[in-house]
Design a protein around this motif. Structure first.
Motif, PDB file in Angstrom:
ATOM      1  N   LYS A   1     -13.536 -14.812  39.840  1.00  0.00           N
ATOM      2  CA  LYS A   1     -14.167 -13.634  39.231  1.00  0.00           C
ATOM      3  C   LYS A   1     -15.051 -14.025  38.057  1.00  0.00           C
ATOM      4  N   GLU A   2     -14.535 -14.936  37.202  1.00  0.00           N
ATOM      5  CA  GLU A   2     -15.334 -15.408  36.050  1.00  0.00           C
ATOM      6  C   GLU A   2     -16.530 -16.228  36.515  1.00  0.00           C
ATOM      7  N   MET A   3     -16.325 -16.993  37.591  1.00  0.00           N
ATOM      8  CA  MET A   3     -17.397 -17.822  38.141  1.00  0.00           C
ATOM      9  C   MET A   3     -18.546 -16.955  38.639  1.00  0.00           C
ATOM     10  N   VAL A   4     -18.205 -15.894  39.364  1.00  0.00           N
ATOM     11  CA  VAL A   4     -19.227 -14.974  39.893  1.00  0.00           C
ATOM     12  C   VAL A   4     -20.030 -14.369  38.745  1.00  0.00           C
TER      13      VAL A   4
ATOM     14  N   ILE B   1     -21.873 -25.216  47.540  1.00  0.00           N
ATOM     15  CA  ILE B   1     -20.631 -24.454  47.740  1.00  0.00           C
ATOM     16  C   ILE B   1     -19.694 -24.750  46.571  1.00  0.00           C
ATOM     17  N   ILE B   2     -19.137 -23.691  45.986  1.00  0.00           N
ATOM     18  CA  ILE B   2     -18.059 -23.836  45.001  1.00  0.00           C
ATOM     19  C   ILE B   2     -16.787 -23.382  45.701  1.00  0.00           C
ATOM     20  N   HIS B   3     -15.895 -24.336  45.929  1.00  0.00           N
ATOM     21  CA  HIS B   3     -14.721 -24.122  46.779  1.00  0.00           C
ATOM     22  C   HIS B   3     -13.469 -23.956  45.913  1.00  0.00           C
ATOM     23  N   LEU B   4     -13.040 -22.694  45.736  1.00  0.00           N
ATOM     24  CA  LEU B   4     -11.900 -22.392  44.868  1.00  0.00           C
ATOM     25  C   LEU B   4     -10.688 -21.871  45.636  1.00  0.00           C
ATOM     26  N   ALA B   5     -10.818 -21.701  46.953  1.00  0.00           N
ATOM     27  CA  ALA B   5      -9.759 -21.065  47.739  1.00  0.00           C
ATOM     28  C   ALA B   5      -8.470 -21.889  47.730  1.00  0.00           C
ATOM     29  N   GLY B   6      -7.353 -21.199  47.620  1.00  0.00           N
ATOM     30  CA  GLY B   6      -6.046 -21.860  47.667  1.00  0.00           C
ATOM     31  C   GLY B   6      -4.970 -20.941  47.138  1.00  0.00           C
TER      32      GLY B   6
ATOM     33  N   ALA C   1     -12.434 -27.191  43.620  1.00  0.00           N
ATOM     34  CA  ALA C   1     -11.322 -27.212  42.672  1.00  0.00           C
ATOM     35  C   ALA C   1     -10.320 -28.269  43.109  1.00  0.00           C
ATOM     36  N   SER C   2      -9.694 -28.884  42.125  1.00  0.00           N
ATOM     37  CA  SER C   2      -8.570 -29.790  42.343  1.00  0.00           C
ATOM     38  C   SER C   2      -7.641 -29.571  41.152  1.00  0.00           C
TER      39      SER C   2
ATOM     40  N   ASP D   1     -14.876 -22.076  29.463  1.00  0.00           N
ATOM     41  CA  ASP D   1     -15.314 -23.485  29.548  1.00  0.00           C
ATOM     42  C   ASP D   1     -15.159 -24.007  30.974  1.00  0.00           C
ATOM     43  N   LEU D   2     -14.113 -23.565  31.658  1.00  0.00           N
ATOM     44  CA  LEU D   2     -13.881 -24.036  33.027  1.00  0.00           C
ATOM     45  C   LEU D   2     -15.024 -23.622  33.952  1.00  0.00           C
ATOM     46  N   VAL D   3     -15.394 -22.347  33.937  1.00  0.00           N
ATOM     47  CA  VAL D   3     -16.466 -21.909  34.841  1.00  0.00           C
ATOM     48  C   VAL D   3     -17.809 -22.496  34.414  1.00  0.00           C
ATOM     49  N   ALA D   4     -17.986 -22.672  33.107  1.00  0.00           N
ATOM     50  CA  ALA D   4     -19.215 -23.310  32.617  1.00  0.00           C
ATOM     51  C   ALA D   4     -19.308 -24.751  33.112  1.00  0.00           C
ATOM     52  N   LEU D   5     -18.150 -25.431  33.172  1.00  0.00           N
ATOM     53  CA  LEU D   5     -18.115 -26.817  33.648  1.00  0.00           C
ATOM     54  C   LEU D   5     -18.472 -26.891  35.138  1.00  0.00           C
ATOM     55  N   PHE D   6     -17.922 -25.982  35.943  1.00  0.00           N
ATOM     56  CA  PHE D   6     -18.287 -25.925  37.367  1.00  0.00           C
ATOM     57  C   PHE D   6     -19.796 -25.741  37.520  1.00  0.00           C
ATOM     58  N   TYR D   7     -20.338 -24.788  36.771  1.00  0.00           N
ATOM     59  CA  TYR D   7     -21.771 -24.498  36.867  1.00  0.00           C
ATOM     60  C   TYR D   7     -22.594 -25.707  36.426  1.00  0.00           C
ATOM     61  N   TYR D   8     -22.131 -26.395  35.394  1.00  0.00           N
ATOM     62  CA  TYR D   8     -22.830 -27.577  34.885  1.00  0.00           C
ATOM     63  C   TYR D   8     -22.903 -28.666  35.955  1.00  0.00           C
ATOM     64  N   VAL D   9     -21.784 -28.874  36.651  1.00  0.00           N
ATOM     65  CA  VAL D   9     -21.732 -29.890  37.711  1.00  0.00           C
ATOM     66  C   VAL D   9     -22.695 -29.544  38.847  1.00  0.00           C
TER      67      VAL D   9
END
Length: 301
Positions: free
Chosen positions: A14-17, A66-71, A114-115, A206-214
């Motif tokens: 949700k934050e990522m979107v 693709i940002i893969h967060l499912a789990g 995600a890992s 910071d987590l979603v910002a890091l994903f976006y940065y990558v």
């Protein structure tokens, strides 16, 4: 830019979107619920069912990454059946994405998955970096190992693979922090076990910002998603109590008691991973919340 997200309705998703839409990214997302599928400008949902091998291939149209967060959440009691779901929800979803990309024309250049830092062995003092080769011999360590292996396959399709090993996510919307807050608010909070176990944490922003940065900088490989200053479980408990202005007078919660209540899942409360974020910082990423007091003030006040 157009990004496909799995797990878009979860805590991180949700934050990522929100962050992607704010940055003008067109978001496609996959949902296992037909009811949660909607289509708005720059935000389009598509159905999939990894257990049945069903995916709407239109989800891939025009997608760059693709940002893969499912789990399935690890914060539910680990019955044998649920342990299977924890593994399958990660592996089957990766496999279905891989098959869809292999079998269809696409423009995907990168997958960022995600890992978890649960791959690192339980240790009170050792500092873990991304090049660590030993794996924790717990159920969680095994899950993360299989999870990462399922994502590595995308390299066979000439797609860049990035894996984000996530620490303890702090959010006001749910997750671990809210569970830690509850007993402290009631005046019965206490550290777990010795309280010496290291908690490598990260603020959700910071987590979603890091994903976006990558994604934005097209980075490849493994990155630890933890704030620069890990703390002990005792320190975390003390900081939360201080922000909430609540006393801490209860004795530490013994391991055997939590094992009785939670079963095997108690492991996540007592394992210790002191994890470094230097690699992503060296790539130029800056944490907004690098100290625990600043993060908790933002989330709890």
């Amino acid at each position: 830019m157009r990004i496909l997200i799995t797990g878009a309705t979860g805590l991180i998703g949700k934050e990522m979107v929100k962050l992607l839409l704010k940055n003008g990214v067109v978001v496609h997302y996959l949902s296992t619920s037909q009811k949660k599928i909607e289509s708005q400008p720059n935000f389009h949902g598509f159905y999939w069912n990894p257990y049945q091998g069903i995916i709407d291939e239109n989800a891939l149209m025009g997608v760059d990454a693709i940002i893969h967060l499912a789990g399935a959440s690890i914060s539910k009691k680990w019955t044998q059946k649920y342990k299977q779901e924890i593994i399958e929800s990660r592996i089957l979803s990766s496999n279905l994405l891989f098959k869809a990309l292999k079998d269809n024309p696409h423009s995907v250049k990168q997958i960022v998955s995600a890992s978890a830092i649960g791959i690192y062995p339980d240790h009170l003092t050792k500092l873990y970096q991304e090049d660590e080769i030993s794996v924790d011999d717990s159920f969680l360590g095994n899950v993360v190992l299989k999870w990462e292996e399922s994502v590595n396959k995308f390299k066979l399709l000439n797609i860049k693979v990035s894996k984000i090993r996530i620490g303890l996510v702090l959010s006001e919307q749910g997750g671990a922090l809210q569970e830690l807050v509850k007993p402290i608010k009631l005046g019965v909070g206490a550290p777990f076990g010795s309280g010496k176990q290291m908690q490598s944490w990260i603020h959700i922003q910071d987590l979603v910002a890091l994903f976006y940065y990558v994604v934005h900088h097209n980075l490849e490989g493994v990155y630890n998603a933890v704030a620069p200053h890990p703390i002990t479980n005792l320190q975390l408990t003390q900081h939360i109590a201080k922000v909430l202005n609540k006393p801490l007078f209860m004795p530490n919660i013994p391991k055997f008691l939590m094992k009785l209540i939670l079963g095997e899942m108690h492991y996540i409360l007592f394992s210790s991973q002191n994890v470094s974020s230097l690699k992503i910082q060296n790539e130029g990423f800056k944490f907004k919340y690098n100290q625990i007091d600043k993060a908790l003030d933002n989330l709890l006040k």
